[in-house]
Design a protein around this motif. Structure first.
Motif, short mmCIF file in Angstrom:
data_model
loop_
_atom_site.label_atom_id
_atom_site.label_comp_id
_atom_site.label_asym_id
_atom_site.label_seq_id
_atom_site.Cartn_x
_atom_site.Cartn_y
_atom_site.Cartn_z
N TYR A 270 0.83 -1.21 0.00
CA TYR A 270 0.00 0.00 0.00
C TYR A 270 0.86 1.26 0.00
O TYR A 270 2.00 1.27 0.47
CB TYR A 270 -0.90 0.04 1.24
N ALA A 271 0.25 2.33 -0.52
CA ALA A 271 0.82 3.68 -0.45
C ALA A 271 -0.31 4.62 -0.02
O ALA A 271 -1.48 4.23 0.01
CB ALA A 271 1.39 4.11 -1.80
N ALA A 272 0.05 5.84 0.30
CA ALA A 272 -0.97 6.83 0.66
C ALA A 272 -1.82 7.16 -0.57
O ALA A 272 -1.33 7.12 -1.71
CB ALA A 272 -0.31 8.09 1.19
N LYS A 273 -3.07 7.47 -0.35
CA LYS A 273 -4.00 7.77 -1.45
C LYS A 273 -3.48 8.94 -2.28
O LYS A 273 -3.60 8.95 -3.51
CB LYS A 273 -5.37 8.13 -0.87
N LYS A 274 -2.87 9.92 -1.61
CA LYS A 274 -2.39 11.12 -2.31
C LYS A 274 -0.99 10.96 -2.87
O LYS A 274 -0.45 11.89 -3.48
CB LYS A 274 -2.43 12.31 -1.35
N SER A 275 -0.40 9.80 -2.68
CA SER A 275 0.96 9.58 -3.16
C SER A 275 1.00 9.54 -4.69
O SER A 275 0.02 9.17 -5.35
CB SER A 275 1.49 8.26 -2.59
N ALA A 276 2.15 9.88 -5.23
CA ALA A 276 2.34 9.81 -6.68
C ALA A 276 2.49 8.36 -7.14
O ALA A 276 2.39 8.07 -8.34
CB ALA A 276 3.58 10.61 -7.08
N ILE A 277 2.74 7.47 -6.22
CA ILE A 277 2.89 6.05 -6.55
C ILE A 277 1.50 5.44 -6.71
O ILE A 277 0.70 5.41 -5.77
CB ILE A 277 3.67 5.31 -5.44
N ASP B 47 -7.70 6.65 3.08
CA ASP B 47 -6.48 7.39 2.75
C ASP B 47 -5.35 6.48 2.28
O ASP B 47 -4.20 6.87 2.25
CB ASP B 47 -6.02 8.23 3.95
N LEU B 48 -5.69 5.23 1.91
CA LEU B 48 -4.68 4.28 1.45
C LEU B 48 -5.04 3.78 0.05
O LEU B 48 -6.21 3.69 -0.31
CB LEU B 48 -4.60 3.08 2.41
N ARG B 49 -4.02 3.42 -0.72
CA ARG B 49 -4.21 2.86 -2.05
C ARG B 49 -3.45 1.54 -2.15
O ARG B 49 -2.27 1.46 -1.83
CB ARG B 49 -3.71 3.80 -3.14
N GLN B 50 -4.14 0.50 -2.61
CA GLN B 50 -3.48 -0.80 -2.80
C GLN B 50 -2.68 -0.77 -4.09
O GLN B 50 -3.17 -0.37 -5.14
CB GLN B 50 -4.53 -1.91 -2.85
N LEU B 51 -1.44 -1.23 -4.00
CA LEU B 51 -0.54 -1.27 -5.16
C LEU B 51 -0.41 -2.72 -5.62
O LEU B 51 0.28 -3.52 -4.99
CB LEU B 51 0.84 -0.72 -4.80
#
Length: 293
Positions: free
Chosen positions: A173-180, A250-254
């Motif tokens: 995971y990365a932050a939702k607002k992350s560029a990743i 506020d999290l994004r699954q990668l």
């Protein structure tokens, strides 16, 4: 020899041995028994003198129980369980469940699963109290440090009564607002957050070291909960359980679920504790309500 054969160990002496086996020090045993360390020391001397045998190996780090002490402690636990069951039966009304239930788990499982499950139980049984121990070490159910354990493991101890709750699946995971946005966006400069020091054998740590052997985490933390909070702040990427991360916007699954990191969630108790009404009530409720979906 006559003194040794005439010596009869009683419930009070068993309490002392059990407290020493559980704690390993005179001071900690005294806290359990409600007396000072010198009283425990004198009591232990009397017991060993009466038996004519040593029960513990003394060292700078504390008292290490030998086989005889362990055997006596097992008997003491049976006495303890029987007395607890008798007191419970004598004090409780048939329509009420009361007492303290001690639950051990990790902070991740406590906050993500156990605490939400206990909320409705409090309304149904207001006389129940809970001692919640959250840590990476497993409190001993055999030594009655806890009544119920909720743990992630592929192989639960055979001497415990267990119920398989389900698979714990994880992903990066990365932050939702992350560029990743996806795994392909990772580069050598991407900071990682990991529980290396606290959980060196955690499946996520093993996976990262195998998949990204050159990565040195920018943040080493003591729990998966802390990994999640730091990832959400945008400080880096980290591996998190789906059941925990799914509650956060506020999290994004990668990428896909990391199948090789999967472990299993078990609800465990000791065979001698499961028949206690307070333990059976909480155990049964958790068995019905804990869900990883």
């Amino acid at each position: 020899m006559n003194a040794r054969t005439q010596y009869q160990i009683g419930a009070a002496e068993l309490d002392v041995v059990l407290a020493m086996v559980r704690s390993g020090t005179l001071a900690a045993a005294g806290e359990r028994l409600g007396v000072d360390a010198s009283t425990v020391f004198r009591a232990l001397q009397r017991i060993e003198r009466g038996l004519g045998l040593a029960l513990f190996e003394r060292s700078r780090s504390g008292y290490l129980a030998n086989e005889l002490a362990q055997a006596l402690a097992e008997q003491a636990e049976q006495v303890e369980a029987a007395l607890e069951a008798a007191r419970s039966a004598a004090q409780q009304r048939p329509d009420r469940v009361a007492g303290t239930v001690r639950i051990t788990t990790t902070d991740t499982i406590l906050h993500g699963l156990v605490a939400p499950a206990l909320k409705p139980l409090r309304a149904a049984h207001p006389l129940l109290d809970y001692e919640l121990h959250a840590g990476n070490e497993l409190a001993s159910l055999t030594r009655r440090d806890a009544d119920i354990a909720v743990r992630a493991t592929r192989r639960p101890p055979q001497h415990l009564v267990g119920r398989h709750v389900g698979p714990i699946r994880v992903a990066l995971y990365a932050a939702k607002k992350s560029a990743i946005k996806r795994v392909d966006d990772l580069d050598p400069a991407t900071p990682w957050i990991a529980p290396d020091d606290a959980l060196p054998d955690h499946p996520s740590v093993v996976w990262r070291k195998r998949r990204f052997p050159k990565v040195q985490p920018a943040y080493r933390v003591s729990s998966i909960m802390t990994v999640m909070e730091l990832v959400a702040l945008g400080l880096g990427v980290g591996v998190l359980p789906l059941f925990l991360a799914a509650q956060r916007s506020d999290l994004r699954q990668l990428g896909e679920v990391l199948d090789e990191c999967q472990t299993e969630l078990w609800l465990l108790t000791h065979p001698e504790s499961r028949h206690l009404r307070r333990v059976a009530t909480v155990y049964g409720h958790l068995a019905e309500t804990l869900s990883l979906d």
